[in-house]
Design a protein around this motif. Structure first.
Motif, PDB file in Angstrom:
ATOM      1  N   ASP A 266      -4.653 -13.185 -19.269  1.00 21.90           N
ATOM      2  CA  ASP A 266      -4.082 -14.118 -18.298  1.00 21.90           C
ATOM      3  C   ASP A 266      -2.577 -13.880 -18.128  1.00 21.90           C
ATOM      4  O   ASP A 266      -2.048 -13.937 -16.995  1.00 21.90           O
ATOM      5  CB  ASP A 266      -4.339 -15.565 -18.752  1.00 21.90           C
TER       6      ASP A 266
ATOM      7  N   LEU B 157      -2.083 -10.717 -16.094  1.00 26.27           N
ATOM      8  CA  LEU B 157      -2.411 -10.984 -14.702  1.00 26.27           C
ATOM      9  C   LEU B 157      -1.269 -11.740 -14.018  1.00 26.27           C
ATOM     10  O   LEU B 157      -0.894 -11.430 -12.875  1.00 26.27           O
ATOM     11  CB  LEU B 157      -3.710 -11.793 -14.618  1.00 26.27           C
ATOM     12  N   ALA B 158      -0.666 -12.721 -14.703  1.00 24.60           N
ATOM     13  CA  ALA B 158       0.463 -13.465 -14.111  1.00 24.60           C
ATOM     14  C   ALA B 158       1.655 -12.554 -13.880  1.00 24.60           C
ATOM     15  O   ALA B 158       2.328 -12.630 -12.831  1.00 24.60           O
ATOM     16  CB  ALA B 158       0.835 -14.630 -15.038  1.00 24.60           C
TER      17      ALA B 158
ATOM     18  N   SER C 226       1.584  -9.278 -13.382  1.00 26.54           N
ATOM     19  CA  SER C 226       1.291  -8.337 -12.298  1.00 26.54           C
ATOM     20  C   SER C 226       1.409  -9.023 -10.938  1.00 26.54           C
ATOM     21  O   SER C 226       1.892  -8.412  -9.950  1.00 26.54           O
ATOM     22  CB  SER C 226      -0.111  -7.750 -12.467  1.00 26.54           C
ATOM     23  N   ARG C 227       1.002 -10.286 -10.828  1.00 27.54           N
ATOM     24  CA  ARG C 227       1.135 -10.995  -9.557  1.00 27.54           C
ATOM     25  C   ARG C 227       2.619 -11.204  -9.205  1.00 27.54           C
ATOM     26  O   ARG C 227       3.016 -11.101  -8.043  1.00 27.54           O
ATOM     27  CB  ARG C 227       0.411 -12.340  -9.637  1.00 27.54           C
ATOM     28  N   HIS C 228       3.425 -11.501 -10.242  1.00 23.17           N
ATOM     29  CA  HIS C 228       4.858 -11.686 -10.003  1.00 23.17           C
ATOM     30  C   HIS C 228       5.492 -10.384  -9.498  1.00 23.17           C
ATOM     31  O   HIS C 228       6.292 -10.381  -8.538  1.00 23.17           O
ATOM     32  CB  HIS C 228       5.537 -12.140 -11.297  1.00 23.17           C
TER      33      HIS C 228
ATOM     34  N   ALA D  44       3.925  -7.922  -7.976  1.00 21.57           N
ATOM     35  CA  ALA D  44       3.371  -7.598  -6.653  1.00 21.57           C
ATOM     36  C   ALA D  44       4.121  -8.346  -5.563  1.00 21.57           C
ATOM     37  O   ALA D  44       4.427  -7.785  -4.494  1.00 21.57           O
ATOM     38  CB  ALA D  44       1.889  -7.939  -6.612  1.00 21.57           C
ATOM     39  N   ARG D  45       4.457  -9.626  -5.821  1.00 26.12           N
ATOM     40  CA  ARG D  45       5.229 -10.368  -4.809  1.00 26.12           C
ATOM     41  C   ARG D  45       6.617  -9.759  -4.653  1.00 26.12           C
ATOM     42  O   ARG D  45       7.175  -9.679  -3.553  1.00 26.12           O
ATOM     43  CB  ARG D  45       5.327 -11.844  -5.239  1.00 26.12           C
TER      44      ARG D  45
ATOM     45  N   GLU E  31       6.311  -6.624  -2.541  1.00 26.60           N
ATOM     46  CA  GLU E  31       6.089  -6.949  -1.138  1.00 26.60           C
ATOM     47  C   GLU E  31       7.383  -7.405  -0.458  1.00 26.60           C
ATOM     48  O   GLU E  31       7.638  -7.110   0.706  1.00 26.60           O
ATOM     49  CB  GLU E  31       5.038  -8.058  -1.022  1.00 26.60           C
TER      50      GLU E  31
ATOM     51  N   ASP F 209      -9.061  -0.527 -10.157  1.00 27.25           N
ATOM     52  CA  ASP F 209      -8.419  -1.827 -10.053  1.00 27.25           C
ATOM     53  C   ASP F 209      -9.124  -2.825 -10.986  1.00 27.25           C
ATOM     54  O   ASP F 209     -10.347  -2.816 -11.141  1.00 27.25           O
ATOM     55  CB  ASP F 209      -8.481  -2.336  -8.620  1.00 27.25           C
TER      56      ASP F 209
ATOM     57  N   ALA G  76      -3.700  -3.276  -9.851  1.00 21.31           N
ATOM     58  CA  ALA G  76      -3.915  -4.051  -8.627  1.00 21.31           C
ATOM     59  C   ALA G  76      -3.183  -3.375  -7.470  1.00 21.31           C
ATOM     60  O   ALA G  76      -2.138  -2.745  -7.659  1.00 21.31           O
ATOM     61  CB  ALA G  76      -3.417  -5.482  -8.814  1.00 21.31           C
TER      62      ALA G  76
ATOM     63  N   ALA H 197      -0.671  -3.083  -4.372  1.00 24.92           N
ATOM     64  CA  ALA H 197       0.571  -3.815  -4.051  1.00 24.92           C
ATOM     65  C   ALA H 197       1.477  -2.940  -3.191  1.00 24.92           C
ATOM     66  O   ALA H 197       1.672  -1.755  -3.508  1.00 24.92           O
ATOM     67  CB  ALA H 197       1.290  -4.221  -5.339  1.00 24.92           C
TER      68      ALA H 197
END
Length: 462
Positions: free
Chosen positions: A40, A43-44, A46-48, A50-51, A54, A99, A116, A118
């Motif tokens: 978890d 995953l958090a 990697s999302r940070h 990715a944003r 972007e 992925d 992931a 991105a």
């Protein structure tokens, strides 16, 4: 191994098994929770990233002011569509990953990886979970230490508990050793408590069987010694009866003496029959059945009581049909009838006794005061006296009646007669029951079941 030690081993083994299973499950659950938590976190992260990719482009992984600082233990790479990789070369072991989450156990530790898409490329985030695994190992060590402690406590407590559990068995063993000691003086007793008890029980069983054998021998000797003089006495009584009969034919008055002789012969036959019936019961078998006229059985059983019924004021009304027969052991049936008649003489008199037979059921009913309903359930128990009395106010027979038949009721006042009757009936497959008489008194019923062999319509039962 002694029983005490086996109990201790069993208790320690069960405790150890329970502790090991529970500890293993706890460590496995902890390890699984650690993996899920790290996944978890990765995953958090990697999302940070990715944003950030972007929003600011690849500079978030470079050296500029837009660079995102990753927490300790985290690493990140981004590969563009043209094959470029930032911030440096992607490790070879990660190039073929698809992925999603992955787990890589390398020499340097255990890595959790998240791949992931991105910013038009692919983002790789890796976390070294060595510190988390170290905490799991520390938790496992603590569980192991607690397990060892609990097993040691179980071993210590089992010494006390095993003593409590085995103490009753040791007490039984000591009592049996005292009751049935070893045949050889000074013989060493088994160390195992179980073997000691089993050996003692075996000795008790041997002594019990020897006692039964001696009892059977004494009973056989008594039967032999009593039966011989009874046979001689019966012969003498028959000869005397014949002499009186011839004397009566010559005109002399011999009726009272003849009646007394007839009663004496009936009493001798009753004693002989009782011995035969008791021997059959003692051997655990019923006597051989024969076709018996029930009317004669009732009369003979009544005559065997001698003067007791007359002294107590008990009269007989025999309503059994002269043609009624049954396939029964005559001596057993006589034993039951004698006990029922004598019980009526001892407890119901003064009264009238009526005997009837119908449908394989022989009834013996008196018109005395009866037995209380709460006492009827216990009248067949040995030695039961309580309020067992078939006479008003449970009064004993008057002194004049006891003087006329001295000692006649001594045994029956101990509550044996009806118990013997029930035992004889059950040994022959019959049933003996008691109920309230109508309109008063007590009624005993002997159900002969399949023994009926009547040649004439049965008489009405009373």
């Amino acid at each position: 191994m002694t029983l005490r030690r086996r109990v201790r081993v069993a208790m320690v083994a069960l405790t150890a098994l329970f502790t090991i299973v529970q500890g293993t499950l706890a460590v496995l659950a902890m390890h699984e929770q650690e993996d899920d938590l790290v996944d978890d976190l990765v995953l958090a992260a990697s999302r940070h990233l990715a944003r950030g990719l972007e929003r600011s482009g690849a500079e978030v992984l470079g050296e500029g002011r837009e660079r995102v600082l990753l927490p300790e233990g985290y690493e990140a790479w981004w590969t563009a569509a043209d094959g470029r990789t930032l911030p440096d070369e992607l490790p070879p072991s990660m190039r073929a990953l698809a992925d999603g989450p992955h787990l890589d156990s390398a020499a340097g530790g255990e890595y959790h990886i998240m791949v992931a898409p991105a910013a038009g490329g692919r983002l790789f985030v890796r976390y070294n979970a060595a510190r988390n695994e170290a905490k799991v190992r520390a938790f496992a060590a603590q569980v192991f230490a607690l397990g060892v402690f609990f097993i040691a406590m179980a071993a210590w407590i089992s010494r006390y508990v095993s003593g409590l559990l085995v103490a009753p068995l040791e007490k039984v063993a000591r009592l049996l050793d005292h009751w049935a000691p070893a045949s050889e003086p000074g013989a060493a007793l088994p160390v195992d408590e179980e073997r000691r008890v089993l050996d003692a029980f075996a000795r008790v069983q041997v002594r019990w069987e020897q006692g039964l054998a001696r009892e059977s021998e004494r009973f056989a000797d008594m039967h032999h010694e009593i039966r011989t003089p009874l046979a001689a006495l019966r012969t003498d009584l028959e000869m005397l009866e014949g002499a009186l009969r011839r004397q009566a034919e010559g005109g002399a008055a011999a009726a009272p003496q003849a009646e007394r002789l007839r009663r004496a012969l009936a009493a001798v036959d009753a004693i002989t029959g009782a011995l035969e019936a008791e021997r059959a019961l003692h051997g655990g078998r019923a006597g051989a059945p024969q076709r018996v006229p029930l009317l004669d059985c009732v009369d003979d059983a009544w005559a065997s009581l001698g003067e007791l019924p007359e002294a107590r004021g008990l009269s007989l009304r025999n309503e059994v049909d002269a043609q009624a027969h049954a396939l029964v052991d005559r001596q057993a049936l006589m034993a039951i009838l004698r006990n029922l008649f004598r019980n009526a003489a001892e407890h119901a008199a003064p009264a009238q006794l009526r005997v009837g037979y119908a449908d394989g059921r022989l009834s013996v009913a008196d018109d005395g005061a009866g037995i209380a309903a709460e006492d009827r359930a216990f009248v067949f128990e040995r030695y039961y006296r309580g309020r067992l009395a078939d006479s008003p106010d449970s009064a004993e027979a008057p002194d004049a009646q006891r003087a006329a038949a001295p000692g006649a009721g001594d045994d029956y006042q101990r509550g044996l007669g009806l118990a013997i009757a029930r035992r004889v009936a059950e040994a022959n497959g019959w049933s003996l029951t008691v109920e309230a008489g109508q309109p008063r008194g007590t009624r005993f019923v002997i159900a002969l079941h399949d023994a009926a062999d009547t040649a004439a319509p049965p008489a009405t039962m009373s």
